[in-house]
Design a protein around this motif. Structure first.
Motif, PDB file in Angstrom:
ATOM      1  N   ASP A 166       0.818  -1.219   0.000  1.00 12.79           N
ATOM      2  CA  ASP A 166       0.000   0.000   0.000  1.00 12.79           C
ATOM      3  C   ASP A 166       0.853   1.271   0.000  1.00 12.79           C
ATOM      4  O   ASP A 166       0.361   2.362  -0.256  1.00 12.79           O
ATOM      5  CB  ASP A 166      -1.071  -0.006   1.104  1.00 12.79           C
ATOM      6  N   ALA A 167       2.170   1.116   0.239  1.00 14.77           N
ATOM      7  CA  ALA A 167       3.049   2.283   0.100  1.00 14.77           C
ATOM      8  C   ALA A 167       3.586   2.391  -1.330  1.00 14.77           C
ATOM      9  O   ALA A 167       4.300   3.338  -1.663  1.00 14.77           O
ATOM     10  CB  ALA A 167       4.207   2.195   1.086  1.00 14.77           C
ATOM     11  N   GLY A 168       3.258   1.390  -2.168  1.00 16.95           N
ATOM     12  CA  GLY A 168       3.691   1.458  -3.562  1.00 16.95           C
ATOM     13  C   GLY A 168       4.607   0.334  -4.001  1.00 16.95           C
ATOM     14  O   GLY A 168       5.061   0.313  -5.137  1.00 16.95           O
ATOM     15  N   SER A 220       6.017   0.490  -7.635  1.00 19.98           N
ATOM     16  CA  SER A 220       5.152   0.691  -8.800  1.00 19.98           C
ATOM     17  C   SER A 220       4.248   1.895  -8.614  1.00 19.98           C
ATOM     18  O   SER A 220       3.572   2.304  -9.559  1.00 19.98           O
ATOM     19  CB  SER A 220       4.246  -0.523  -9.008  1.00 19.98           C
ATOM     20  N   ALA A 221       4.180   2.411  -7.390  1.00 21.18           N
ATOM     21  CA  ALA A 221       3.205   3.476  -7.160  1.00 21.18           C
ATOM     22  C   ALA A 221       3.656   4.475  -6.098  1.00 21.18           C
ATOM     23  O   ALA A 221       2.846   4.968  -5.312  1.00 21.18           O
ATOM     24  CB  ALA A 221       1.860   2.866  -6.768  1.00 21.18           C
ATOM     25  N   TYR A 222       4.944   4.781  -6.056  1.00 20.35           N
ATOM     26  CA  TYR A 222       5.442   5.783  -5.098  1.00 20.35           C
ATOM     27  C   TYR A 222       5.871   7.003  -5.910  1.00 20.35           C
ATOM     28  O   TYR A 222       6.728   6.881  -6.795  1.00 20.35           O
ATOM     29  CB  TYR A 222       6.624   5.196  -4.323  1.00 20.35           C
ATOM     30  N   PRO A 223       5.269   8.166  -5.647  1.00 21.87           N
ATOM     31  CA  PRO A 223       5.500   9.298  -6.552  1.00 21.87           C
ATOM     32  C   PRO A 223       6.748  10.139  -6.251  1.00 21.87           C
ATOM     33  O   PRO A 223       6.869  11.249  -6.783  1.00 21.87           O
ATOM     34  CB  PRO A 223       4.224  10.135  -6.353  1.00 21.87           C
ATOM     35  N   ARG A 224       7.630   9.637  -5.413  1.00 24.07           N
ATOM     36  CA  ARG A 224       8.813  10.434  -5.037  1.00 24.07           C
ATOM     37  C   ARG A 224      10.089   9.671  -5.339  1.00 24.07           C
ATOM     38  O   ARG A 224      10.058   8.522  -5.746  1.00 24.07           O
ATOM     39  CB  ARG A 224       8.728  10.774  -3.543  1.00 24.07           C
ATOM     40  N   VAL A 354      -1.238  11.946  -2.922  1.00 22.04           N
ATOM     41  CA  VAL A 354      -0.391  11.296  -1.930  1.00 22.04           C
ATOM     42  C   VAL A 354       0.993  11.949  -2.019  1.00 22.04           C
ATOM     43  O   VAL A 354       1.535  12.113  -3.123  1.00 22.04           O
ATOM     44  CB  VAL A 354      -0.331   9.770  -2.185  1.00 22.04           C
ATOM     45  N   THR A 355       1.526  12.352  -0.891  1.00 21.91           N
ATOM     46  CA  THR A 355       2.788  13.111  -0.722  1.00 21.91           C
ATOM     47  C   THR A 355       2.686  14.561  -1.231  1.00 21.91           C
ATOM     48  O   THR A 355       3.678  15.279  -1.240  1.00 21.91           O
ATOM     49  CB  THR A 355       4.033  12.464  -1.391  1.00 21.91           C
ATOM     50  N   VAL A 363       1.751  10.065 -10.554  1.00 23.57           N
ATOM     51  CA  VAL A 363       0.976  10.845  -9.592  1.00 23.57           C
ATOM     52  C   VAL A 363      -0.027   9.888  -8.976  1.00 23.57           C
ATOM     53  O   VAL A 363      -0.658   9.111  -9.696  1.00 23.57           O
ATOM     54  CB  VAL A 363       0.223  11.978 -10.340  1.00 23.57           C
ATOM     55  N   LEU A 364      -0.159   9.934  -7.652  1.00 21.97           N
ATOM     56  CA  LEU A 364      -1.151   9.098  -6.983  1.00 21.97           C
ATOM     57  C   LEU A 364      -2.221  10.014  -6.408  1.00 21.97           C
ATOM     58  O   LEU A 364      -1.983  10.769  -5.456  1.00 21.97           O
ATOM     59  CB  LEU A 364      -0.453   8.264  -5.903  1.00 21.97           C
ATOM     60  N   LEU A 365      -3.390   9.957  -7.046  1.00 23.43           N
ATOM     61  CA  LEU A 365      -4.493  10.850  -6.687  1.00 23.43           C
ATOM     62  C   LEU A 365      -5.405  10.142  -5.695  1.00 23.43           C
ATOM     63  O   LEU A 365      -5.891   9.043  -5.967  1.00 23.43           O
ATOM     64  CB  LEU A 365      -5.245  11.208  -7.983  1.00 23.43           C
TER      65      LEU A 365
END
Ligand SMILES: *Cc1c(COP(=O)(O)O)cnc(C)c1O
Length: 482
Positions: A166-168, A220-224, A354-355, A363-365
């Protein structure tokens, strides 16, 4: 390249190929023709997808596909592999040059396979196991039940520390539905609930307690950005091997947008990637590693993989040659500029990310502000001609199936030529759709998590605006199927 000569050459190549296929099974030719039409018509914000060049696509459709070439260059189990040797060594040479890696193994058929190869390589380097050594010199099919049982006893419960889903993080980083979760005793690290950012101190603490054999970084899903220098420091402190899975962001590394502490290659002992995401090559995987791990990685076939896909290795060589061109750096930078513009456009319209932004290609909206689930947002956007995918957010109250997030990525649209002003228009379209969408009412009288309601006039109007955007940036402009 965008000359009329190229245009007619590429058109002729694809038209002729389709004619040949149509002569045998016309429905396949139709599906291929329909696929380019569908892709041309879709506003694709799937963060893991891209559009490979005509040269990459064509390198896959030929006689190299007919060849068996198990083993490695100079140590094949089959005769007559000289042309496979050529394409495999070219792909590896380009990969080493681009990433500054001492060794590159370009056979993995996918990202999952690259990770399996890497896990076995780390196990065989780090764990004393006669059964594993025997397994590696034989074909998997030749292993008996007893061999497997002994292998399991000797490898025991090796530990892996990976980023939580869930953190990516990714399924292949030790989670139950994937074989990695059965190979390893896994614990995960996550992000700070207040900031959404990776919490290196918490990670250090977990690593000290858990003493993993391998720490896996990558997402796969951490925007930083991830600081791989710190990750290596932590791994060294607890005697773990640092493995980085750069499947999503390899294109940003190749394009020198991620450098220094943010380039995984100088810091990790082993790095895996896909070749079809931001790197813009054929579907496939790859492993880069330190010299000490090279012989273990090279046993990927036959330990984990069957015969390599020589036609795909040829396409990897072509894609990596493209990624060595200076314009690939500009492409990688535009991916990030576009993601930032998309993030700013959304935030300016009141969306929660997110972040609070992005430093990479995604981008995680968080769609809970629109009182929707990710599933509803994904479906409403699709109705309106905008292709995204739902994604869990940290501590997601709606779980991994319905989710509360939408993941948006810019590598594909950037290839297509869209820039920052188009990203602002896209942010507006997304915001309009999500504001106007409501959850349907379930049979129980409560708001549904799955179904949504959106006025057709709104979705049709957004779809028209999306189509206008795309019309200005034709996809595969050099390919005209007539
Ligand atoms: C996409 C992805 C993979 C898997 O790649 P496949 O080619 O689909 O097997 C592995 N790891 C990460 C981090 C990914 O994002």
């Amino acid at each position: 390249m965008n000359t009329s000569a190229t245009k007619s050459t590429e058109s002729t190549a694809f038209r002729s190929a389709l004619d040949v296929i149509r002569g045998v099974e016309p429905r396949v030719a139709d599906a291929i023709g329909q696929e380019i039409a569908d892709q041309r018509a879709s506003l694709k914000l799937i963060a893991s997808e891209n559009y490979a060049s005509a040269a990459v696509l064509l390198a896959m459709g030929n006689w190299l596909s007919d060849k068996y070439a198990e083993g490695t260059i100079g140590r094949r189990f089959y005769a007559g592999c000289r042309n496979v040797d050529t394409v495999e060594s070219l792909a590896a040479e380009h990969a080493r040059a681009i990433f500054g890696a001492s060794h590159a193994y370009v056979q993995p058929h996918s990202g999952i396979d690259a990770n399996l190869v890497a896990f076995w390589a780390v196990l065989s380097q780090r764990v004393e196991s006669p059964a594993l050594q025997r397994a590696q010199v034989r074909h998997v099919n030749d292993l008996s039940e007893q061999d497997w049982a002994q292998l399991r006893r000797e490898l025991g419960d090796q530990r892996m520390l990976g980023m939580s889903l869930d953190a990516g993080g990714h399924l292949t980083h030790g989670f139950r539905p994937n074989i990695s979760g059965k190979m390893f005793d896994q614990r995960s690290y996550g992000t700070d609930p207040a900031t959404g950012l990776l919490d290196y101190e918490a990670l250090r603490k977990t690593a000290r307690e858990f003493r993993p054999l391998v720490i896996v970084a990558g997402y796969s899903a951490y925007p930083r950005l991830v600081n791989f220098r710190i990750m290596r420091e932590i791994a060294d402190e607890v005697g773990a091997t640092l493995m980085v899975d750069m499947a999503h962001f390899a294109g940003l590394v190749a394009g020198k947008v991620l450098t220094g502490d943010f380039d995984p290659v100088p810091h990790a002992q082993i790095v895996t990637t896909t070749t079809h995401k931001s790197l813009r090559g054929p579907r496939g995987g790859m492993v880069l590693c330190d010299p000490e791990l090279a012989e273990h990685v090279d046993r990927g076939c036959p330990m984990v993989l069957g015969g390599p896909l020589p036609h795909v290795m040829a396409a990897k060589a072509v894609a990596l040659a493209e990624a060595r061109q200076p314009d690939f750096h500009a492409y990688a930078q535009r991916i990030v500029d576009n993601a930032k513009a998309l993030a700013e456009g959304l935030m300016r319209r009141g969306a929660r990310l997110v972040t609070g932004g992005t430093d990479n290609h995604l981008v995680l909206l968080d769609v809970s502000g629109y009182e929707l689930t990710g599933r509803q947002a994904e479906a409403a956007l699709l109705d309106s001609g905008v292709v995204t995918n739902r994604n869990a957010i940290p501590q997601d109250p709606n779980g991994a199936w319905y989710t509360s997030g939408i993941r948006l990525g810019t590598p594909a649209l950037t290839t297509r030529g869209l820039g920052v002003s188009e990203m602002d228009e896209i942010a507006e379209l997304i915001d309009i759709v999500l504001r106007r969408t409501e959850p349907a009412t379930a049979a129980s009288g409560k708001p549904s998590k799955a179904q949504h309601v959106l006025d057709e006039a709104v979705s049709a109007q957004v779809a028209r605006r999306a189509a206008d955007l795309l019309a200005a940036y034709p996809l595969y402009p050099t390919v005209d199927l007539g």
